[in-house]
Design an enzyme around this catalytic site. Sequence first.
Site, mmCIF file in Angstrom:
data_model
loop_
_atom_site.group_PDB
_atom_site.id
_atom_site.type_symbol
_atom_site.label_atom_id
_atom_site.label_comp_id
_atom_site.label_asym_id
_atom_site.label_seq_id
_atom_site.Cartn_x
_atom_site.Cartn_y
_atom_site.Cartn_z
ATOM 1 C CE LYS A 30 -1.532 -8.505 -1.837
ATOM 2 N NZ LYS A 30 -2.478 -7.257 -1.519
ATOM 3 N NE ARG B 119 -5.305 -9.070 -6.581
ATOM 4 C CZ ARG B 119 -4.205 -8.481 -6.304
ATOM 5 N NH1 ARG B 119 -2.820 -9.299 -6.627
ATOM 6 N NH2 ARG B 119 -4.080 -7.362 -5.651
ATOM 7 N NE ARG C 103 0.880 1.417 -3.205
ATOM 8 C CZ ARG C 103 0.607 0.191 -3.375
ATOM 9 N NH1 ARG C 103 1.523 -0.578 -2.825
ATOM 10 N NH2 ARG C 103 -0.564 -0.269 -3.781
ATOM 11 N NE ARG D 12 0.003 0.213 -7.807
ATOM 12 C CZ ARG D 12 -0.124 -0.730 -7.076
ATOM 13 N NH1 ARG D 12 1.147 -1.242 -6.589
ATOM 14 N NH2 ARG D 12 -0.988 -1.513 -7.241
ATOM 15 N NE ARG E 182 -5.968 -1.502 -6.284
ATOM 16 C CZ ARG E 182 -4.733 -0.795 -5.520
ATOM 17 N NH1 ARG E 182 -4.930 0.596 -5.601
ATOM 18 N NH2 ARG E 182 -3.911 -1.434 -5.148
HETATM 19 P P1 B4P Z 1 1.984 -2.765 -0.124
HETATM 20 O O1 B4P Z 1 2.833 -3.886 0.538
HETATM 21 O O2 B4P Z 1 2.536 -2.061 -1.258
HETATM 22 O O3 B4P Z 1 0.481 -3.445 -0.585
HETATM 23 P P2 B4P Z 1 0.190 -4.687 -1.491
HETATM 24 O O4 B4P Z 1 -0.797 -5.431 -0.492
HETATM 25 O O5 B4P Z 1 1.329 -5.321 -1.976
HETATM 26 O O6 B4P Z 1 -0.682 -3.826 -2.719
HETATM 27 P P3 B4P Z 1 -1.593 -4.354 -4.098
HETATM 28 O O7 B4P Z 1 -2.682 -5.224 -3.722
HETATM 29 O O8 B4P Z 1 -2.044 -2.673 -4.111
HETATM 30 O O9 B4P Z 1 -0.841 -4.533 -5.190
HETATM 31 P P4 B4P Z 1 -0.858 -5.610 -6.616
HETATM 32 O O10 B4P Z 1 0.463 -5.022 -7.319
HETATM 33 O O11 B4P Z 1 -0.761 -6.912 -6.035
HETATM 34 O O12 B4P Z 1 1.527 -1.762 0.783
HETATM 35 C C1 B4P Z 1 0.784 -0.548 0.399
HETATM 36 C C2 B4P Z 1 1.218 0.714 1.233
HETATM 37 O O13 B4P Z 1 1.022 0.391 2.742
HETATM 38 C C3 B4P Z 1 2.526 1.103 1.081
HETATM 39 O O14 B4P Z 1 2.397 2.238 0.891
HETATM 40 C C4 B4P Z 1 3.343 0.638 2.366
HETATM 41 O O15 B4P Z 1 4.253 1.614 2.697
HETATM 42 C C5 B4P Z 1 2.066 0.797 3.466
HETATM 43 N N1 B4P Z 1 2.324 -0.176 4.638
HETATM 44 C C6 B4P Z 1 2.511 -1.597 4.252
HETATM 45 N N2 B4P Z 1 2.764 -2.115 5.552
HETATM 46 C C7 B4P Z 1 2.305 -0.945 6.538
HETATM 47 C C8 B4P Z 1 2.276 -1.076 8.098
HETATM 48 N N3 B4P Z 1 2.492 -2.241 8.682
HETATM 49 N N4 B4P Z 1 1.655 0.140 8.915
HETATM 50 C C9 B4P Z 1 1.660 1.213 7.696
HETATM 51 N N5 B4P Z 1 1.709 1.083 6.483
HETATM 52 C C10 B4P Z 1 2.073 0.029 6.052
HETATM 53 O O16 B4P Z 1 -1.926 -5.495 -7.337
HETATM 54 C C11 B4P Z 1 -2.451 -4.272 -8.317
HETATM 55 C C12 B4P Z 1 -3.542 -4.786 -9.434
HETATM 56 O O17 B4P Z 1 -2.763 -5.687 -10.436
HETATM 57 C C13 B4P Z 1 -4.926 -5.247 -9.040
HETATM 58 O O18 B4P Z 1 -5.648 -4.356 -8.530
HETATM 59 C C14 B4P Z 1 -5.022 -6.106 -10.282
HETATM 60 O O19 B4P Z 1 -5.950 -5.309 -11.160
HETATM 61 C C15 B4P Z 1 -3.686 -6.550 -10.947
HETATM 62 N N6 B4P Z 1 -3.528 -7.903 -10.338
HETATM 63 C C16 B4P Z 1 -2.315 -8.239 -9.641
HETATM 64 N N7 B4P Z 1 -2.255 -9.756 -9.302
HETATM 65 C C17 B4P Z 1 -3.494 -10.242 -9.990
HETATM 66 C C18 B4P Z 1 -4.045 -11.522 -10.133
HETATM 67 N N8 B4P Z 1 -3.343 -12.534 -9.747
HETATM 68 N N9 B4P Z 1 -5.182 -11.743 -10.912
HETATM 69 C C19 B4P Z 1 -5.809 -10.654 -11.467
HETATM 70 N N10 B4P Z 1 -5.382 -9.428 -11.323
HETATM 71 C C20 B4P Z 1 -4.366 -9.078 -10.619
#
Ligand code: B4P
Length: 190
Positions: A14, A89, A128, A134, A146
């Site tokens: 994302k 979420r 990552r 993190r 998670r």
């Molecule tokens: P990212 O792109 O960084 O992953 P994400 O889906 O954004 O991450 P996440 O769910 O952890 O984050 P959030 O901050 O929202 O990709 C991950 C990795 O994959 C990277 O290293 C990237 O390089 C690699 N990658 C990406 N695409 C690729 C591909 N095509 N091929 C290979 N590798 C690839 O959430 C963190 C925490 O915050 C949650 O657990 C929760 O506690 C809290 N939180 C956030 N929002 C909330 C909400 N609305 N309600 C309640 N709690 C919340």
Amino acid sequence: MLNLILFGPPGAGKGTQSEKIIAKYNLIHLSTGDLLRSEIQAGTELGLKAKTLMDQGILVPDEVVIGMIDNKLKEHRSAAGFIFDGFPRTVKQAEALDNLLASYNEGISVMVALSVDDDELLARLLNRGKTSGRPDDQNEELIAKRIQEYNSKTKPVADYYQEQGKFVAINGIGEIDHIFGEISEAIEAA
Ligand code: B4P
């Protein structure tokens, strides 16, 4: 206004895809994960409470993230649109978002969901974790927690938007630019 939800499990890409979408479509990026991490870094009371939960892989309370989004929508009243990354979420968050947008005579244009299997999610997040610093990317148990939170509390949000005819699923495994191309098609069709 183009209001896009980028949806998917932790590590689905994302954050990665959001950067490309913002650059192409000139949208305001609202990532609740980033907003919470900023609060933690600033050492606010909200940040301290959120950190305890995030470090355990647990979602923070709905009221906290809904309040943060409300503030950001007020800050950017003249935006061309928003990309909601990692929000909503829970179904409660989705209902609150619909109500907030309706109060500006706006609504969600489309939800784009990235599908990635659990083994790939685990591999990406552990990878990552080697460089991100993190705490929630540092061990398998926490990542599993998670993914479990996602399956029990977040997945129903997809049904919520599917019922509104706004849901598009995309394979989140493969070349980042190829996935971005598919997301762009979904946005342009919306
Ligand atoms: P990212 O792109 O960084 O992953 P994400 O889906 O954004 O991450 P996440 O769910 O952890 O984050 P959030 O901050 O929202 O990709 C991950 C990795 O994959 C990277 O290293 C990237 O390089 C690699 N990658 C990406 N695409 C690729 C591909 N095509 N091929 C290979 N590798 C690839 O959430 C963190 C925490 O915050 C949650 O657990 C929760 O506690 C809290 N939180 C956030 N929002 C909330 C909400 N609305 N309600 C309640 N709690 C919340």
